[in-house]
Design an enzyme around this catalytic site. Structure first.
Site, mmCIF file in Angstrom:
data_model
loop_
_atom_site.group_PDB
_atom_site.id
_atom_site.type_symbol
_atom_site.label_atom_id
_atom_site.label_comp_id
_atom_site.label_asym_id
_atom_site.label_seq_id
_atom_site.Cartn_x
_atom_site.Cartn_y
_atom_site.Cartn_z
ATOM 1 N N SER A 294 -1.593 9.370 -7.710
ATOM 2 C CA SER A 294 -2.658 9.448 -6.710
ATOM 3 C C SER A 294 -3.675 8.343 -6.922
ATOM 4 O O SER A 294 -3.890 7.891 -8.033
ATOM 5 C CB SER A 294 -3.373 10.792 -6.782
ATOM 6 O OG SER A 294 -4.428 10.799 -5.833
ATOM 7 N N LYS B 165 1.219 17.242 -7.436
ATOM 8 C CA LYS B 165 0.738 16.134 -6.603
ATOM 9 C C LYS B 165 0.652 16.579 -5.144
ATOM 10 O O LYS B 165 -0.289 16.237 -4.423
ATOM 11 C CB LYS B 165 1.659 14.908 -6.742
ATOM 12 C CG LYS B 165 1.372 13.768 -5.753
ATOM 13 C CD LYS B 165 -0.040 13.237 -5.883
ATOM 14 C CE LYS B 165 -0.403 11.992 -5.107
ATOM 15 N NZ LYS B 165 0.165 11.671 -3.860
ATOM 16 N N HIS C 59 -2.352 18.695 -4.837
ATOM 17 C CA HIS C 59 -3.488 17.762 -4.882
ATOM 18 C C HIS C 59 -3.742 17.222 -3.477
ATOM 19 O O HIS C 59 -4.877 17.211 -2.991
ATOM 20 C CB HIS C 59 -3.187 16.620 -5.859
ATOM 21 C CG HIS C 59 -4.073 15.419 -5.688
ATOM 22 N ND1 HIS C 59 -3.912 14.521 -4.646
ATOM 23 C CD2 HIS C 59 -5.135 14.971 -6.399
ATOM 24 C CE1 HIS C 59 -4.837 13.584 -4.744
ATOM 25 N NE2 HIS C 59 -5.586 13.829 -5.785
ATOM 26 N N ASN C 60 -2.685 16.780 -2.807
ATOM 27 C CA ASN C 60 -2.861 16.239 -1.461
ATOM 28 C C ASN C 60 -3.324 17.328 -0.485
ATOM 29 O O ASN C 60 -4.112 17.060 0.417
ATOM 30 C CB ASN C 60 -1.553 15.622 -0.955
ATOM 31 C CG ASN C 60 -1.260 14.273 -1.603
ATOM 32 O OD1 ASN C 60 -1.752 13.979 -2.678
ATOM 33 N ND2 ASN C 60 -0.441 13.466 -0.956
ATOM 34 N N GLU D 297 -6.848 17.709 -0.940
ATOM 35 C CA GLU D 297 -7.463 16.527 -0.311
ATOM 36 C C GLU D 297 -7.622 16.753 1.210
ATOM 37 O O GLU D 297 -8.658 16.418 1.789
ATOM 38 C CB GLU D 297 -6.556 15.325 -0.605
ATOM 39 C CG GLU D 297 -6.956 14.000 -0.034
ATOM 40 C CD GLU D 297 -5.866 12.945 -0.317
ATOM 41 O OE1 GLU D 297 -5.384 12.854 -1.471
ATOM 42 O OE2 GLU D 297 -5.476 12.238 0.619
HETATM 43 P P1 NBP Z 1 6.689 2.231 1.606
HETATM 44 O O1 NBP Z 1 6.679 3.709 1.613
HETATM 45 O O2 NBP Z 1 6.256 1.512 2.824
HETATM 46 O O3 NBP Z 1 8.170 1.741 1.218
HETATM 47 C C1 NBP Z 1 8.529 0.369 1.229
HETATM 48 C C2 NBP Z 1 9.466 0.056 0.083
HETATM 49 O O4 NBP Z 1 10.681 0.832 0.206
HETATM 50 C C3 NBP Z 1 9.897 -1.398 0.085
HETATM 51 O O5 NBP Z 1 10.007 -1.821 -1.246
HETATM 52 C C4 NBP Z 1 11.266 -1.334 0.758
HETATM 53 O O6 NBP Z 1 12.104 -2.412 0.455
HETATM 54 C C5 NBP Z 1 11.790 -0.085 0.154
HETATM 55 N N1 NBP Z 1 12.979 0.461 0.821
HETATM 56 C C6 NBP Z 1 13.123 1.050 2.046
HETATM 57 BR BR1 NBP Z 1 11.792 1.178 3.284
HETATM 58 N N2 NBP Z 1 14.353 1.468 2.313
HETATM 59 C C7 NBP Z 1 15.069 1.131 1.217
HETATM 60 C C8 NBP Z 1 16.424 1.311 0.875
HETATM 61 N N3 NBP Z 1 17.272 1.938 1.682
HETATM 62 N N4 NBP Z 1 16.837 0.822 -0.312
HETATM 63 C C9 NBP Z 1 15.981 0.203 -1.141
HETATM 64 N N5 NBP Z 1 14.661 0.030 -0.879
HETATM 65 C C10 NBP Z 1 14.211 0.497 0.280
HETATM 66 O O7 NBP Z 1 5.848 1.681 0.346
HETATM 67 P P2 NBP Z 1 4.465 2.171 -0.296
HETATM 68 O O8 NBP Z 1 3.425 2.442 0.734
HETATM 69 O O9 NBP Z 1 4.185 1.198 -1.369
HETATM 70 O O10 NBP Z 1 4.805 3.607 -0.937
HETATM 71 C C11 NBP Z 1 5.830 3.770 -1.904
HETATM 72 C C12 NBP Z 1 5.899 5.223 -2.292
HETATM 73 O O11 NBP Z 1 4.652 5.622 -2.853
HETATM 74 C C13 NBP Z 1 6.172 6.198 -1.165
HETATM 75 O O12 NBP Z 1 7.122 7.147 -1.581
HETATM 76 C C14 NBP Z 1 4.838 6.883 -0.912
HETATM 77 O O13 NBP Z 1 5.025 8.233 -0.516
HETATM 78 C C15 NBP Z 1 4.199 6.819 -2.270
HETATM 79 N N6 NBP Z 1 2.741 6.808 -2.272
HETATM 80 C C16 NBP Z 1 2.052 5.972 -1.455
HETATM 81 C C17 NBP Z 1 0.666 5.942 -1.482
HETATM 82 C C18 NBP Z 1 -0.101 5.012 -0.605
HETATM 83 O O14 NBP Z 1 -1.342 5.087 -0.642
HETATM 84 N N7 NBP Z 1 0.527 4.152 0.145
HETATM 85 C C19 NBP Z 1 -0.015 6.773 -2.381
HETATM 86 C C20 NBP Z 1 0.706 7.586 -3.226
HETATM 87 C C21 NBP Z 1 2.077 7.589 -3.159
HETATM 88 P P3 NBP Z 1 12.107 -3.731 1.404
HETATM 89 O O15 NBP Z 1 10.926 -4.514 0.977
HETATM 90 O O16 NBP Z 1 13.390 -4.374 1.070
HETATM 91 O O17 NBP Z 1 12.014 -3.240 2.805
#
Ligand code: NBP
Length: 480
Positions: free
Chosen positions: A133, A187, A190-191, A194
């Site tokens: 988080s 987690k 937690h959300n 939130e």
């Molecule tokens: P995203 O959720 O937008 O995911 C993008 C990533 O997933 C890229 O690296 C992309 O690769 C990869 N990807 C996808 Br889409 N399909 C794929 C596949 N079939 N095989 C391999 N790679 C694949 O990224 P994020 O916002 O950084 O979040 C990542 C995780 O963290 C999520 O699970 C989210 O729930 C969690 N999270 C996010 C936050 C937040 O604030 N954003 C907070 C807490 C947790 P590519 O570059 O090749 O397309």
């Protein structure tokens, strides 16, 4: 260079987490499906990592990634939740060896985590569901991290996550909260908390605007003041920031140009769905989740607005006193939301035999995460005093706070109803509190009705046993 740990998925969260890990002097192997994100990370931050004593080792394939990591290997998967996570795990499994650890750091439903954990167990691999988080900023500078998995998995992962987490009073906001699904479960809750916290803040804003007729900039000042006291939290501070922001295009307050339909990705909904199955009344989180859904029903909102008008009713209030009342209502409702969230954590823990320590959870939520607040320190103290608290509401500190704020809480809910300003989370939190403390609940009537139409039986307060009344016949009572 042999890496201590590896990470695949270098979108915003993954890159920031990798940079944070490298900044602590750790060598981390990094990979992304499209290589360009990996090379960009190395170009932009490779030198910085080396200056900090760590290293980002770029890998073009999962094979290279696996080959770069010391055994037993720990690989963090930080890709899009759902199918993408399954696809990456499927590709990783044949490359790994018994004893290796796969860490899903995305937000996952606990059922998916349990399924993945069993699947990997068949290959003698360890699976960790890790809740992170704090958003992008937290991932880079110190998130709150909730790890669910085996002791073996935590042996290598633990020192790394504890080194990158936020630190409060010398304690890292990262911990091994329990086995398998425990990390993702807490987690998720937690959300959910939130969601409730944000809804309560949103209702406070709406009341200050709709009843006290304050302007956004004035309300920002109110929140700013609240952030100096017991309500001090990341979300309150951020509320002051959003409300004081002026839209560059129109010169209007930013809050007035944003479409009023709140979206959701699913963790709040999961919390409520699972709470229904566990039988835990998380009314605050549910109201918050429904409020987001309602906001998106534009056609219904338009139809009802056109039929009934959208006027609010003027209610005479002393602005200063009303601001104080709303602060008290917010605090008391927040106690309810957290009490319900912790109830759900403990119900999940009992259901799955996780043995989650609520005090430890409050400790690691004090920093790094979105719900970080002065409040969490009080929760930590409450569980330190009594590890078997029946409800946070009865912990002496919170009981005093609720007692002190109760009259104000009632006034705010009454005024909201009179004014026609919806305050579903305030109102339902108060109803939850009143229901818990009521001597006799009308559940007796519900049970009587159930027996009348469906012979569902009832129990009595004066003797043991299960009874049924022959409602359609001579109305005598029989032991069932
Ligand atoms: P995203 O959720 O937008 O995911 C993008 C990533 O997933 C890229 O690296 C992309 O690769 C990869 N990807 C996808 Br889409 N399909 C794929 C596949 N079939 N095989 C391999 N790679 C694949 O990224 P994020 O916002 O950084 O979040 C990542 C995780 O963290 C999520 O699970 C989210 O729930 C969690 N999270 C996010 C936050 C937040 O604030 N954003 C907070 C807490 C947790 P590519 O570059 O090749 O397309």
């Amino acid at each position: 260079a042999r890496a201590t740990i590896g990470l695949t998925g270098l979108a915003v969260m993954g890159s920031n987490l990798a940079r944070n890990i490298a900044s602590r002097g750790t060598t981390i192997a990094v990979h992304n499906r499209s290589t360009e994100k990996m090379t960009r990370l190395l170009d932009e931050h490779g030198d910085e990592a080396r200056e900090q004593g760590g290293e980002l080792v770029g890998c073009e394939s999962l094979e290279d990634l696996v080959a770069a990591i010391e055994k037993p290997r720990t690989v963090i998967v930080m890709v899009k939740a759902g199918e993408a996570t399954d696809a990456v795990i499927e590709d990783l499994v044949p490359l790994l060896e018994p004893g290796d650890v796969v860490v899903d750091a995305g937000n996952a439903h606990v059922d998916d985590t349990l399924r993945r954990q069993s699947a990997l167990e068949e290959h003698d691999l360890h699976f960790v569901g890790m809740g992170v988080s704090g958003g992008e900023e937290g991932a880079l500078n110190g998130p709150s991290i909730m790890v669910g998995g085996s002791e073996h998995a935590y042996a290598n992962l633990g020192p790394v996550v504890e080194s990158i987490a936020a630190v409060v009073d010398g304690t890292p906001c990262a911990a091994h909260v329990g086995p398998d699904g425990a990390g993702h479960f807490v987690k998720m809750v937690h959300n959910g908390i939130e969601y409730a916290d944000m809804q309560l803040i949103a209702e406070s804003y709406d009341l200050l605007r709709g009843v006290a007729r304050l302007e956004p900039a004035q309300i920002a000042e109110v929140f700013h003041g609240w952030n100096e006291g017991d309500l001090e939290s990341f979300l309150i501070e951020m509320t002051a920031d959003v409300l004081s922001h002026t839209d560059a295009d129109t010169g209007q307050p930013f809050i007035d140009v944003v479409a009023d339909a709140a979206e959701q990705k699913g963790t709040g909904r999961w919390t409520v769905q699972i709470a229904l199955d566990l039988g835990v009344p998380v009314t605050g989180i549910a109201e918050a989740t429904f409020a987001r859904s309602l906001s998106g029903h534009t056609d219904q909102r338009k139809a009802v607005r056109e039929t009934f008008g959208s006027d609010t009713h003027d209610v005479e209030v002393d602005v200063e006193a009303f601001v104080d009342d709303v602060a008290s209502a917010l605090y008391a409702s927040k106690v309810v939301a957290y009490a319900q969230g912790f109830d759900q954590v403990m119900a999940g823990s009992r259901e799955h035999d996780w043995d989650v320590d609520p005090g430890q959870l409050a400790t690691i939520w004090r920093g790094g995460c979105i719900i970080r607040a002065r409040f969490l320190d009080r929760i930590r103290e409450a569980y330190a005093e009594n590890g078997d608290l029946t409800s946070l509401l009865v912990a002496p500190f919170f009981a005093d706070a609720v007692r002190d704020g109760l009259a104000a809480w009632r006034r705010v809910v009454v005024i909201a109803a009179q004014a026609g300003v919806p305050a579903p989370a305030f109102a339902s939190s108060l109803a939850y509190f009143d229901a818990l403390r009521r001597d006799r609940l009308p559940a007796a009537l519900v049970q009587g009705l159930r027996d009348n139409f469906g012979a569902h039986t009832y129990q009595r307060i004066d003797k043991d046993g299960t009874f049924h009344t022959t409602w359609a016949g001579d109305r005598t009572e029989h032991e069932a």
